[in-house]
Design an enzyme around this catalytic site. Sequence first.
Site, PDB file in Angstrom:
ATOM      1  N   HIS A   1      -1.951   7.771   4.057  1.00 57.66           N
ATOM      2  CA  HIS A   1      -1.077   6.623   4.370  1.00 57.66           C
ATOM      3  C   HIS A   1       0.364   6.769   3.878  1.00 57.66           C
ATOM      4  CE1 HIS A   1      -1.063   2.011   5.209  1.00 57.66           C
ATOM      5  NE2 HIS A   1      -0.821   2.726   6.303  1.00 57.66           N
TER       6      HIS A   1
ATOM      7  N   CYS B   1       0.800  -1.216   0.000  1.00 57.99           N
ATOM      8  CA  CYS B   1       0.000   0.000   0.000  1.00 57.99           C
ATOM      9  C   CYS B   1       0.843   1.281   0.000  1.00 57.99           C
ATOM     10  CB  CYS B   1      -0.916  -0.025   1.216  1.00 57.99           C
ATOM     11  SG  CYS B   1      -1.908   1.434   1.440  1.00 57.99           S
TER      12      CYS B   1
END
Length: 357
Positions: free
Chosen positions: A143, A80
Site C-alpha cells: 500500500h 494507512c
Amino acid sequence: MAMNRREFIGSVAGSVVAAAALGGHVAGAETRRPNILMILADDMGFSDLGCYGSEIQTPNLDRLAGEGVRFTQAYNAARCCPSRAALLTGLYPHQAGMGAMVSTSKKPAEPGPYQGYLNRDCVTIAEALKPAGYRTYMSGKWHVGEAPEHWPCRRGFDRYFGLISGASSYFELLKEDTNRQMALDCEPYVPPAEGFYMTDAFADHAVKCIEEHDASQPFFHYLAFTAPHWPLHALPEDIAKYRGKYLIGWDELRKRRYQKQLELGIIDPKWALSPRDSEVPAWEDAATYRNVGDHDEWDLRMAVYAAMIDRMDRAIGRIVEALEKNGRLENTLLLFLADNGGCAEYGNYGFGVKESN
C-alpha cells in the site's frame, strides 16, 4: 515485543536500522546481529488486545508483551499509507512521497509529496539493512506504490508475498472498479478458489521464510496483516467464540476496558474515561443507529471484528513457534504495531449502512 498507544512509532525505522547495523561490531565482545520481525496490524484500536485491556483473546501477543515492553505513548500519521511510508523509511510521509493515500492508474498524481508512492529520495528499512548483511522478507499489505516498479522487491525486499493494494476480501481477490492486486515476489498472484484466508496466508509465508532462511545471515521480516481492516470477514468457528459477548453494549464495554487498563497500569488513574462519541447513541438506542438493525446484528459485527484479531494472534503464535523451533527466538527483536486506530470508514467500507426503505 513492543506495542504503542497511538499505534505508530515514527522513529522505529531509523532505530531498527541503527541497532541492527551496529550489532556484531561491539568492541571486545562477540555478538550476533539480531533478527528483526516487525508486525503491523491494520486499523486496530488501542484497547483491542488483551494486554491493553481487551476481552478479545490474544494470548500470544499477551505473552510477548509480558516478556517485553508495552509502549503507552507514540504517534502515527492517522491514515494507512502515510503511516506505512513513515514506518518503512523513518521520514515524515511527505518526504517519502506519501503525504496522502496511494495513487492508482485511475487516479495518478504529480511527482512530489503527494505522488502516492515511495520516491527514490528515500530508502526503506530493507534497502538500508541489505548492506549490513541482512536478508529481507515481507509478507502482507504493501500500500505504498501500486505500479510493479514500486513493489516490495523493487524496494529492497528479497522475498515478498501479499496484497499490493489497500484492502480486499479475505477469501478471494475480487474484480472491482478498484484494482485489487496481490503478488508473489515480482509476479502477480491469484489466490486459490478454495481454502484461502488472507491472515493465514500471510502467516504461512512468514513461517516458510523463517524455515528456509540461511542462518549464516540475520534477517529482517516485515509482516503487515490486513486484519482487522474492513471488510469484516472471519471464519465461522472464530465468530462463534464471540457471538453474544457484545450484547452488553458499547457503553458497558468501554467501562470494562477502561477498568482493565487501570488495573494493568496502562493509563494514569487521574485520566477519566472519555465521553462517548457525540455522534453515537447510548446502547439502548442503538437498534436504529445507522439503519443497521437490532442489538443482535451489532453483536454479530463486533464478534466478527474480534474473531479477526483472535485469528491474527494465533497466526502470530505460529510464527513465534517457528522461531522457537529453529532456535532463533532469543536472537530476534519482535515489534508489534498498528498503522492507526480503529476504522472510521463509512458506507459499505466500514459501517455497511443499509438503505432505508
